[in-house]
Design a protein around this motif. Structure first.
Motif, mmCIF file in Angstrom:
data_model
loop_
_atom_site.group_PDB
_atom_site.id
_atom_site.type_symbol
_atom_site.label_atom_id
_atom_site.label_comp_id
_atom_site.label_asym_id
_atom_site.label_seq_id
_atom_site.Cartn_x
_atom_site.Cartn_y
_atom_site.Cartn_z
ATOM 1 N N MET A 120 0.811 -1.224 0.000
ATOM 2 C CA MET A 120 0.000 0.000 0.000
ATOM 3 C C MET A 120 0.844 1.274 0.000
ATOM 4 O O MET A 120 0.571 2.226 0.740
ATOM 5 C CB MET A 120 -0.956 0.005 1.208
ATOM 6 N N ASN A 139 3.472 3.872 -2.805
ATOM 7 C CA ASN A 139 4.129 4.115 -4.084
ATOM 8 C C ASN A 139 5.551 3.583 -3.932
ATOM 9 O O ASN A 139 6.367 4.153 -3.207
ATOM 10 C CB ASN A 139 4.117 5.614 -4.382
ATOM 11 N N TYR A 187 -14.215 -3.850 1.552
ATOM 12 C CA TYR A 187 -12.858 -4.402 1.603
ATOM 13 C C TYR A 187 -12.889 -5.755 2.297
ATOM 14 O O TYR A 187 -13.332 -5.873 3.438
ATOM 15 C CB TYR A 187 -11.900 -3.464 2.351
ATOM 16 N N LEU A 191 -12.681 -1.961 -4.236
ATOM 17 C CA LEU A 191 -11.808 -0.786 -4.297
ATOM 18 C C LEU A 191 -10.903 -0.882 -5.522
ATOM 19 O O LEU A 191 -10.163 -1.864 -5.682
ATOM 20 C CB LEU A 191 -10.956 -0.690 -3.030
ATOM 21 N N ARG A 234 -8.153 0.476 -6.319
ATOM 22 C CA ARG A 234 -6.704 0.368 -6.112
ATOM 23 C C ARG A 234 -6.264 -1.073 -5.895
ATOM 24 O O ARG A 234 -5.095 -1.410 -6.090
ATOM 25 C CB ARG A 234 -6.273 1.219 -4.916
ATOM 26 N N ASN A 235 -7.188 -1.938 -5.460
ATOM 27 C CA ASN A 235 -6.865 -3.344 -5.255
ATOM 28 C C ASN A 235 -7.142 -4.202 -6.484
ATOM 29 O O ASN A 235 -6.893 -5.409 -6.469
ATOM 30 C CB ASN A 235 -7.641 -3.902 -4.061
ATOM 31 N N GLU A 245 -6.635 -2.632 -9.961
ATOM 32 C CA GLU A 245 -5.908 -2.080 -11.102
ATOM 33 C C GLU A 245 -4.600 -2.826 -11.350
ATOM 34 O O GLU A 245 -3.770 -2.985 -10.460
ATOM 35 C CB GLU A 245 -5.628 -0.592 -10.882
#
Length: 458
Positions: A20, A22, A151, A164, A166-167, A169
Motif C-alpha cells: 500500500m 508508491n 474491503y 476498491l 486500487r486493489n 488495477e
C-alpha cells in the motif's frame, strides 16, 4: 523527505517491498520506523511518541504492550510451539478457541475453521461457498456479490470481492464471477433532494435487480462488512441491512459478514452484526481476535452452510484444503487470552461508554473550515473533508494525516476522509488528547494553505 545513507530508514527502503505504498516514492523517502509501543502509544526510532489512532491496522484492542499476551505466548511456546490440524490431528488451544468463538457468536454457529489473516479467511470462505454449491448439485450457483468500497482482502478471490479500484488495477481483478452493488454511504452517494429512506430503497432495488439480471440460480453469496472500514468508515443507513437480508432470503443467497474490523467490540457491541441487526450464515473474524499480536483469523459457519460441505467431503473422502498455520497453537493461545482481557476489562463497554464523547469530538472537528462532516459508531469514525479546489483526490486528507503525524497522532487517510480507530483501552482524556492534536493539525494545514494563497496572489 530523504533518507540518511546507511540509516535504518535507508536499509528498509533498500531491502523491503512494502504494501500500500508508491514503491518508487518509498525507495526515495523511506518510511516511519516504529521501535516500541506502550498502551495506546508507539515510539519511533528517534524516540518520538505517537497516539496510534488507528490501533495499528484497526486491530490492537488491548494496546501495544499487554504482558498477559506475551506470557500466554511464552507458556504455549514452552509446551507446544507448533502443531497442525491436518489429518485427524488437533491440540487444546485451537479446540478451546473454537469453543470460545462459538459461545461468543451473536447467532447460532456450527463450526470454526482457522486461518492466518482476513484475506485468507475470506478467500477460503469463497472456496467453501463454491464447494457447497457443487455439493448441493447447483454448479451454476457460483456468483458472489460484494459492494463498491467494500474491503475483504487482497488474495485473488478476496481481492475480487473487494470493491476498491486500487486493489484491482493492473492485477487483472476482479474475477468474472464477482459482481458489485452500490456502496451504502448516503453522505457520498445520496442524490440531491433524496431522503435517506429513498436512498436505502434505491440501493435495495438495485441489489434485487442485479440478482434478477444475473439469475438468482447463479448467485451464491453476498459479502458485507457491518460497517465498511477500509472504504472510509462508511456506516449504512437505517433499514439497509434488514432490507438486504430479506432479499437474500427470498433468493436463497448466503450472507457472509466480514467482521474483521468490526468484531470484538469496535462498534460498541461484541460484533458489528449485533449493532446492525445482521444474522449471517458465515462470520469472518481476525485483527482484534488477538489484537494482532499473532496472525490468526477464523471462519464461523452455521449448520446450513456446514452440512452440505461435510456430506461432500464424505463422498470424496477428504475436504481437500489446508494451511500449515491453521489453528497455530501459539496464535490460538494468544487469541484466547486476548478475548479474556476484552471481557474481563469490559473493553466492549468502554467503547460503548466513550461512543458519545468520541462522536461529539469528531463533530466539533467537522466545524473546521477544512472539514465537511463526521461519522462514527462505537470507537470507529471518520472526518470527511471539504473539497479543496485544484487539489488531487485524496491529497487533502493525506496532508492532514501528515500534519497529524507531526503533532504526534498516527491516522489513516482514505479518499477525502481521515479515519480513527484507536485501541479500545483508550480513556476519555486520551481521546481528548488525540482530537486536540488533530485540531492543531487542521489549523496548521489551513495556515499553510493561506500562506501559499497569499504568496500566489503577490
Amino acid at each position: 523527505m530523504s533518507v540518511r545513507p546507511n540509516s535504518l530508514e535507508a536499509r528498509d527502503a533498500a531491502s523491503q517491498m512494502h504494501p500500500m505504498v508508491n514503491l518508487r516514492q518509498y525507495e526515495k523517502s523511506g518510511g516511519l520506523i516504529i521501535e516500541s509501543g506502550e498502551g495506546i502509544y508507539v515510539k519511533d526510532i528517534n524516540g518520538k511518541r505517537y497516539i496510534e489512532a488507528m490501533a495499528g491496522l484497526w486491530s490492537v484492542a488491548v494496546g501495544f504492550n499487554e504482558p498477559r499476551l506475551k506470557e500466554a505466548a511464552i507458556r504455549q511456546m514452552d509446551k507446544l510451539p507448533y502443531y497442525h490440524t491436518f489429518s485427524y490431528k488437533s491440540h487444546a488451544p485451537s479446540i478451546e478457541l473454537a469453543e470460545k468463538l462459538l459461545q461468543m457468536a451473536p447467532v447460532p454457529m456450527s463450526k470454526v475453521h482457522f486461518t492466518s489473516s482476513g484475506s485468507e479467511a475470506n478467500d477460503l470462505t469463497c472456496k467453501m461457498v463454491w464447494y457447497r454449491s457443487n455439493a448441493l448439485g447447483k454448479p451454476e450457483k457460483k456468483k458472489i456479490i460484494g459492494r463498491e468500497k467494500g474491503y475483504h482482502g487482497v488474495t485473488i478471490a478476496s481481492g475480487s470481492i473487494t470493491g476498491l479500484a486500487r486493489n484491482h488495477e493492473c492485477f487483472d481483478l476482479p474475477l468474472d464471477r464477482m459482481k458489485h452493488t452500490s456502496c451504502p454511504s448516503y453522505v457520498h452517494y445520496g442524490k440531491t433532494g433524496e431522503t435517506e429512506d429513498a436512498f436505502t430503497q434505491r440501493l435495495l432495488t438495485e441489489l434485487e435487480d442485479l440478482i434478477l439480471r444475473e439469475g438468482p440460480e447463479t448467485v451464491a453469496a453476498f459479502w458485507g462488512e457491518p460497517v465498511m472500514g477500509a472504504g472510509g468508515v462508511l456506516i449504512p443507513p437505517a433499514g439497509y441491512w434488514q432490507g438486504v437480508q430479506a432479499i437474500l432470503r427470498k433468493y436463497d443467497i448466503l450472507l457472509v459478514a466480514d467482521e474483521v474490523i468490526c468484531g470484538f467490540g469496535r462498534t460498541g457491541k461484541m460484533f458489528g452484526c449485533e449493532t446492525l441487526g445482521i444474522e449471517p450464515d458465515v462470520m469472518v473474524v481476525s485483527k482484534q481476535i488477538s489484537s494482532s499480536y499473532m496472525p490468526i483469523s477464523a471462519i464461523l459457519v452455521n449448520d446450513r452452510f456446514y452440512q452440505p460441505i461435510a456430506d461432500e467431503s464424505a463422498r470424496l473422502g477428504v475436504f481437500g484444503h489446508g494451511f500449515t498455520a491453521s489453528g497455530h497453537p501459539v496464535a490460538s493461545a494468544v487469541a484466547l487470552e486476548n478475548l479474556k482481557i476484552i471481557e474481563e476489562r469490559d473493553l466492549v463497554g468502554n467503547a460503548a461508554r466513550l461512543s458519545a464523547h468520541f462522536a461529539e469530538r469528531l463533530a466539533h472537528l467537522a466545524k473546521h473550515t477544512l472539514a465537511h462532516s463526521s461519522r462514527s459508531i462505537g470507537l470507529i469514525g471518520a472526518l470527511e473533508l471539504a473539497p479543496w479546489e485544484g487539489t488531487a483526490t485524496g491529497s487533502a486528507a493525506a496532508a492532514i494525516a501528515a500534519a497529524a503525524e507531526e503533532e504526534g497522532v498516527i491516522l489513516r487517510s482514505v479518499g477525502e476522509a481521515i479515519c480513527f480507530c484507536p485501541p479500545m483501552i483508550i480513556t476519555q482524556s486520551q481521546l481528548d488528547d488525540m482530537f486536540d492534536a488533530v485540531g492543531h493539525a487542521l489549523d496548521k494545514v489551513a495556515a499553510r494553505r493561506e500562506e501559499r494563497a497569499a504568496e500566489a496572489a503577490e
